[in-house]
Design a protein around this motif. Structure first.
Motif, PDB file in Angstrom:
ATOM      1  N   ASP A   6       0.811  -1.223   0.000  1.00  0.00           N
ATOM      2  CA  ASP A   6       0.000   0.000   0.000  1.00  0.00           C
ATOM      3  C   ASP A   6       0.842   1.269   0.000  1.00  0.00           C
ATOM      4  N   GLY A   7       2.149   1.127   0.132  1.00  0.00           N
ATOM      5  CA  GLY A   7       3.015   2.296   0.154  1.00  0.00           C
ATOM      6  C   GLY A   7       3.130   2.954   1.510  1.00  0.00           C
ATOM      7  N   GLU A   8       2.523   2.340   2.520  1.00  0.00           N
ATOM      8  CA  GLU A   8       2.595   2.881   3.867  1.00  0.00           C
ATOM      9  C   GLU A   8       3.998   2.728   4.440  1.00  0.00           C
ATOM     10  N   LEU A   9       4.649   1.648   4.054  1.00  0.00           N
ATOM     11  CA  LEU A   9       6.058   1.432   4.374  1.00  0.00           C
ATOM     12  C   LEU A   9       6.819   1.347   3.061  1.00  0.00           C
ATOM     13  N   ARG A  10       7.835   2.168   2.922  1.00  0.00           N
ATOM     14  CA  ARG A  10       8.614   2.190   1.683  1.00  0.00           C
ATOM     15  C   ARG A  10      10.036   1.696   1.957  1.00  0.00           C
ATOM     16  N   PRO A  11      10.733   1.241   0.905  1.00  0.00           N
ATOM     17  CA  PRO A  11      12.118   0.812   1.084  1.00  0.00           C
ATOM     18  C   PRO A  11      12.931   1.885   1.804  1.00  0.00           C
ATOM     19  N   GLY A  12      13.605   1.479   2.878  1.00  0.00           N
ATOM     20  CA  GLY A  12      14.389   2.401   3.681  1.00  0.00           C
ATOM     21  C   GLY A  12      13.663   2.913   4.907  1.00  0.00           C
ATOM     22  N   ASP A  13      12.324   2.723   4.954  1.00  0.00           N
ATOM     23  CA  ASP A  13      11.558   3.194   6.112  1.00  0.00           C
ATOM     24  C   ASP A  13      11.803   2.299   7.326  1.00  0.00           C
ATOM     25  N   ARG A  14      11.716   2.927   8.476  1.00  0.00           N
ATOM     26  CA  ARG A  14      11.831   2.190   9.734  1.00  0.00           C
ATOM     27  C   ARG A  14      10.444   1.780  10.208  1.00  0.00           C
ATOM     28  N   LEU A  15      10.318   0.550  10.667  1.00  0.00           N
ATOM     29  CA  LEU A  15       9.045   0.085  11.199  1.00  0.00           C
ATOM     30  C   LEU A  15       8.733   0.784  12.519  1.00  0.00           C
ATOM     31  N   PRO A  16       7.446   1.005  12.804  1.00  0.00           N
ATOM     32  CA  PRO A  16       7.084   1.541  14.122  1.00  0.00           C
ATOM     33  C   PRO A  16       7.586   0.618  15.226  1.00  0.00           C
ATOM     34  N   VAL A  39      13.585  -8.984   3.217  1.00  0.00           N
ATOM     35  CA  VAL A  39      12.573  -7.957   3.039  1.00  0.00           C
ATOM     36  C   VAL A  39      12.738  -6.895   4.114  1.00  0.00           C
ATOM     37  N   LEU A  40      13.081  -7.334   5.337  1.00  0.00           N
ATOM     38  CA  LEU A  40      13.343  -6.416   6.440  1.00  0.00           C
ATOM     39  C   LEU A  40      14.791  -6.554   6.883  1.00  0.00           C
ATOM     40  N   ASP A  41      15.318  -5.476   7.412  1.00  0.00           N
ATOM     41  CA  ASP A  41      16.696  -5.440   7.913  1.00  0.00           C
ATOM     42  C   ASP A  41      16.651  -5.059   9.389  1.00  0.00           C
ATOM     43  N   VAL A  42      16.972  -6.017  10.259  1.00  0.00           N
ATOM     44  CA  VAL A  42      16.958  -5.770  11.699  1.00  0.00           C
ATOM     45  C   VAL A  42      18.340  -5.275  12.107  1.00  0.00           C
ATOM     46  N   ARG A  43      18.395  -4.027  12.590  1.00  0.00           N
ATOM     47  CA  ARG A  43      19.658  -3.417  12.997  1.00  0.00           C
ATOM     48  C   ARG A  43      19.679  -3.327  14.521  1.00  0.00           C
ATOM     49  N   GLN A  44      20.553  -4.105  15.111  1.00  0.00           N
ATOM     50  CA  GLN A  44      20.612  -4.194  16.565  1.00  0.00           C
ATOM     51  C   GLN A  44      20.796  -2.823  17.191  1.00  0.00           C
ATOM     52  N   GLY A  45      19.901  -2.470  18.112  1.00  0.00           N
ATOM     53  CA  GLY A  45      20.006  -1.203  18.812  1.00  0.00           C
ATOM     54  C   GLY A  45      19.510  -0.012  18.026  1.00  0.00           C
ATOM     55  N   ASP A  46      19.049  -0.230  16.802  1.00  0.00           N
ATOM     56  CA  ASP A  46      18.621   0.878  15.952  1.00  0.00           C
ATOM     57  C   ASP A  46      17.163   0.736  15.516  1.00  0.00           C
ATOM     58  N   GLY A  47      16.739  -0.474  15.230  1.00  0.00           N
ATOM     59  CA  GLY A  47      15.365  -0.681  14.777  1.00  0.00           C
ATOM     60  C   GLY A  47      15.310  -1.611  13.579  1.00  0.00           C
ATOM     61  N   THR A  48      14.125  -1.752  13.008  1.00  0.00           N
ATOM     62  CA  THR A  48      13.905  -2.633  11.856  1.00  0.00           C
ATOM     63  C   THR A  48      13.467  -1.800  10.670  1.00  0.00           C
ATOM     64  N   TYR A  49      14.120  -2.018   9.541  1.00  0.00           N
ATOM     65  CA  TYR A  49      13.882  -1.214   8.354  1.00  0.00           C
ATOM     66  C   TYR A  49      13.446  -2.088   7.184  1.00  0.00           C
ATOM     67  N   VAL A  50      12.622  -1.498   6.308  1.00  0.00           N
ATOM     68  CA  VAL A  50      12.343  -2.136   5.021  1.00  0.00           C
ATOM     69  C   VAL A  50      13.619  -2.007   4.205  1.00  0.00           C
TER      70      VAL A  50
END
Length: 227
Positions: free
Chosen positions: A17-27, A55-66
């Motif tokens: 739906d475009g609510e999350l775009r590549p590079g966006d951080r998940l809530p 599909v997602l990139d989990v960055r320790q201590g930073d968050g999860t990104y598309v």
């Protein structure tokens, strides 16, 4: 659909739906779980699954990104999740495995050297206590390849390798979403190896049949649940 599949579908829809775009951080996890009406545990499993297929990139201590993939490539990655939900071809390959591999396993009990059979135990030991799904599937493919080679029949070995490789995605997804699938796979591999070491061809055949039928049964149920 399993609860984990529901969570994956919800995140996927946000991307589509475009609510999350590549590079966006998940809530934040608690906020996203509440918003989607999911438990934090099921959301966590969904994030883990989607990170395994990049599909997602989990960055320790930073968050999860598309991931920063192009949208078209991102959708191709999502196809990994649903390819066997929409196409029962994988079942035909698993049926073929269930016919071919037990026979190869029984032959290996007679023809495989003691050193090569012991090598199967070493291969399983190399996984350690808590392997990742990717590590397990790679080990799984090598385990079955060695047994097929050990049958002493090159044609049969080639058939097993070809058919087995076509079910790799389904086996990966089972490992991600089915509870205790990793430990069950390891346990069944141990049983096959021990039967081979004891020269019990029919026991090895039976365990190979049970092992492959378990994956087949899970995928049949997955297809039914997604109709």
């Amino acid at each position: 659909m399993s609860v984990t599949d529901d969570a994956i579908e919800a995140i996927k829809q946000m991307i589509v739906d475009g609510e999350l775009r590549p590079g966006d951080r998940l809530p934040r996890e608690p906020d996203l779980a509440e918003r989607l009406g999911l438990s934090r545990n099921s959301l966590r499993e969904a994030v883990r699954a989607l990170s395994l297929i990049h599909v997602l990139d989990v960055r320790q201590g930073d968050g999860t990104y598309v991931t920063s993939l192009e949208p078209s490539l991102l959708m191709d990655a999502m196809g990994f999740v649903v390819d066997f939900h929409r196409d029962d071809t994988v079942l035909q390959f698993l049926e073929a495995r269930r016919i071919i591999e037990p026979a190869a396993t029984a032959m290996a009990a007679e023809k495989m050297s003691k050193e090569d059979i012991a090598g199967l135990a070493d291969l399983l030991d190399a996984l350690g206590e808590n392997p990742t799904v990717d590590e397990l599937v790679a080990n799984d493919l090598e385990f079955h390849r060695r047994i097929a080679v050990g049958s002493g029949n090159q044609v049969l070995s080639s058939l097993v390798e070809s058919v087995s490789g076509r079910t790799q995605r389904a086996r990966t997804w089972r490992g991600i979403t089915q509870e205790a699938a990793v430990q069950r796979t390891l346990s069944e591999h141990r049983a096959i190896q021990q039967a081979l070491a004891a020269g019990q061809g029919e026991v090895a055949r039976a365990w190979a049949t049970v092992h492959i039928a378990g994956v087949e049964q899970w995928i049949r149920q997955t297809l039914v649940d997604n109709v």
